[in-house]
Design a protein around this motif. Sequence first.
Motif, PDB file in Angstrom:
ATOM      1  N   ALA A 288      -9.019  -6.082   2.950  1.00 53.74           N
ATOM      2  CA  ALA A 288      -7.934  -6.954   3.398  1.00 53.74           C
ATOM      3  C   ALA A 288      -7.234  -6.362   4.614  1.00 53.74           C
ATOM      4  CB  ALA A 288      -6.941  -7.164   2.259  1.00 53.74           C
ATOM      5  N   SER A 289      -7.062  -5.048   4.610  1.00 55.15           N
ATOM      6  CA  SER A 289      -6.415  -4.392   5.739  1.00 55.15           C
ATOM      7  C   SER A 289      -7.235  -4.515   7.012  1.00 55.15           C
ATOM      8  CB  SER A 289      -6.185  -2.914   5.414  1.00 55.15           C
ATOM      9  OG  SER A 289      -5.789  -2.195   6.556  1.00 55.15           O
ATOM     10  N   GLU A 294      -3.387 -10.531  10.225  1.00 58.22           N
ATOM     11  CA  GLU A 294      -1.949 -10.412  10.033  1.00 58.22           C
ATOM     12  C   GLU A 294      -1.549  -9.131   9.308  1.00 58.22           C
ATOM     13  OE1 GLU A 294      -0.445 -13.873   8.144  1.00 58.22           O
ATOM     14  OE2 GLU A 294      -1.112 -15.255   9.716  1.00 58.22           O
ATOM     15  N   ASN A 295      -2.517  -8.425   8.764  1.00 62.53           N
ATOM     16  CA  ASN A 295      -2.242  -7.178   8.038  1.00 62.53           C
ATOM     17  C   ASN A 295      -2.380  -6.010   9.016  1.00 62.53           C
ATOM     18  OD1 ASN A 295      -2.336  -4.863   6.386  1.00 62.53           O
ATOM     19  ND2 ASN A 295      -3.224  -6.015   4.686  1.00 62.53           N
ATOM     20  N   LYS A 296      -1.268  -5.435   9.428  1.00 63.16           N
ATOM     21  CA  LYS A 296      -1.258  -4.366  10.423  1.00 63.16           C
ATOM     22  C   LYS A 296      -0.817  -3.026   9.828  1.00 63.16           C
ATOM     23  CE  LYS A 296      -2.367  -7.133  13.805  1.00 63.16           C
ATOM     24  NZ  LYS A 296      -3.731  -7.057  14.414  1.00 63.16           N
ATOM     25  N   GLN A 322      -9.827   3.297  15.075  1.00 60.45           N
ATOM     26  CA  GLN A 322     -10.185   2.054  14.407  1.00 60.45           C
ATOM     27  C   GLN A 322     -10.408   2.317  12.921  1.00 60.45           C
ATOM     28  OE1 GLN A 322     -10.285  -1.003  15.815  1.00 60.45           O
ATOM     29  NE2 GLN A 322      -9.656  -0.139  17.777  1.00 60.45           N
ATOM     30  N   GLN A 323      -9.918   1.413  12.074  1.00 59.05           N
ATOM     31  CA  GLN A 323     -10.197   1.550  10.649  1.00 59.05           C
ATOM     32  C   GLN A 323     -11.698   1.418  10.422  1.00 59.05           C
ATOM     33  OE1 GLN A 323      -8.017  -1.081   8.042  1.00 59.05           O
ATOM     34  NE2 GLN A 323      -9.260  -0.570   6.253  1.00 59.05           N
ATOM     35  N   HIS A 346       2.757  -6.630   1.171  1.00 64.70           N
ATOM     36  CA  HIS A 346       2.994  -5.565   2.149  1.00 64.70           C
ATOM     37  C   HIS A 346       3.755  -4.455   1.453  1.00 64.70           C
ATOM     38  CE1 HIS A 346       4.674  -3.469   5.631  1.00 64.70           C
ATOM     39  NE2 HIS A 346       3.741  -4.056   6.360  1.00 64.70           N
ATOM     40  N   PRO A 347       3.435  -3.193   1.733  1.00 59.69           N
ATOM     41  CA  PRO A 347       4.069  -2.088   1.001  1.00 59.69           C
ATOM     42  C   PRO A 347       5.529  -1.890   1.331  1.00 59.69           C
ATOM     43  CG  PRO A 347       2.702  -1.234   2.769  1.00 59.69           C
ATOM     44  CD  PRO A 347       2.438  -2.715   2.687  1.00 59.69           C
ATOM     45  N   GLY A 348       6.087  -2.691   2.205  1.00 59.46           N
ATOM     46  CA  GLY A 348       7.484  -2.516   2.559  1.00 59.46           C
ATOM     47  C   GLY A 348       7.618  -1.690   3.807  1.00 59.46           C
ATOM     48  N   PRO A 349       8.825  -1.448   4.254  1.00 59.61           N
ATOM     49  CA  PRO A 349       9.014  -0.732   5.514  1.00 59.61           C
ATOM     50  C   PRO A 349       8.499   0.692   5.426  1.00 59.61           C
ATOM     51  CG  PRO A 349      11.099  -0.979   4.323  1.00 59.61           C
ATOM     52  CD  PRO A 349      10.096  -1.806   3.607  1.00 59.61           C
TER      53      PRO A 349
END
Length: 372
Positions: A288-289, A294-296, A322-323, A346-349
């Motif tokens: 997913a990452s 949209e997943n940054k 790069q991942q 999202h894991p949060g800030p």
Amino acid sequence: MNQETEPSAATTAAPSSSPRSRQLRLVALTVVLTVLAVALVPVVLNLGPPTRDELMERAGMKGKRELLIGVKDDQPGIALQLPGGGWQGFDIDVAYMIASYLDFDRSKVVLLPIESEDRARRQAPYNDRFVTVDMVIASYSVTDERTREGATFSAPYLHTEQSVVTRANEPGPVSSLEDLRGRRVCTLTTSTSQARLRDVGAEAYGRNKISECVQELHDGRTDAVTTDAAILAGFVTASQDPDAFPTTLKNVKPLRHWDIGSSPQERWGVNTGPNTALRDLVDLALHASAKDDENKVWEEAYDDNLRWQQPFNRPQSVAEEQQPEPRKVEVRQWPWERFALPLPGHPGPPTPPVRSAARVGRPGRGRRSSGC
């Protein structure tokens, strides 16, 4: 007149039965399709891939109160425990990203310092005793030997390479391990690079923590330290900029990072032990990452922790920017779920970056594993 009107009556009566026939056929077809659907659903459920929810159940994540993750605590830029008890680093951000996908918010994630020699069996101290953590995210290179020891690795989440660090005033160059012949070199106890160092005539020895090796380098008790570049980069950066990371090291002197150009690619993975369902969930999180535009989270983790260090470590690349390509895990979804299911959380800030990111990184090269 009667003969002319009778056919007309017959002609008008015939169409009235046609809609009824069509309705009966439609009802019959609906019944057949319903019966087939009811019959096929158990087959699909039994033979098809599991759903994400089923993987969560198999992995023991359903109803779990806390997620235990073994991490390093002495690697600036990768995983560092701060004086106030908080955590900072690339591995830490990846850990929270995966935990979020598993529906654990930060308050339910317990990060436990783990020694290199305990990563395969996933043992870490917790409340005055050793416990088995759910997963290990601790700059752990994927190797066949570790798999034989019991580690079950996810797809890689970072690519880096082996490198060498010396004091900045030491004579060079160090362009290969052969250049360390006759010199005292420190590395991690569990690293496979010790044997290669001895093969080239270096005086190799190991320590449980890489920070112990770096301290001995500052103290002049060893000539060089070798392990993964992404791990060493933080120590080099901190030696040139005292405000880069909080550190407990003493007698800090400027260090120099050497690109030895002879090791294969280091592929860091997550060890979930025998819990293959959890391994699949981790791979789903990494997929997913990597594939969701949209997943940054991964990119932000790289920028906040690694990219800004590149100027301090040239010519050595800190890590590939790069991942790595994720492993695709097949999961079953009904058509309506593909539209209704929310994206992974999202894991949060993240922890505020120590330095502002600058696009100065460069891709690494394929090298041989040092097994750090």
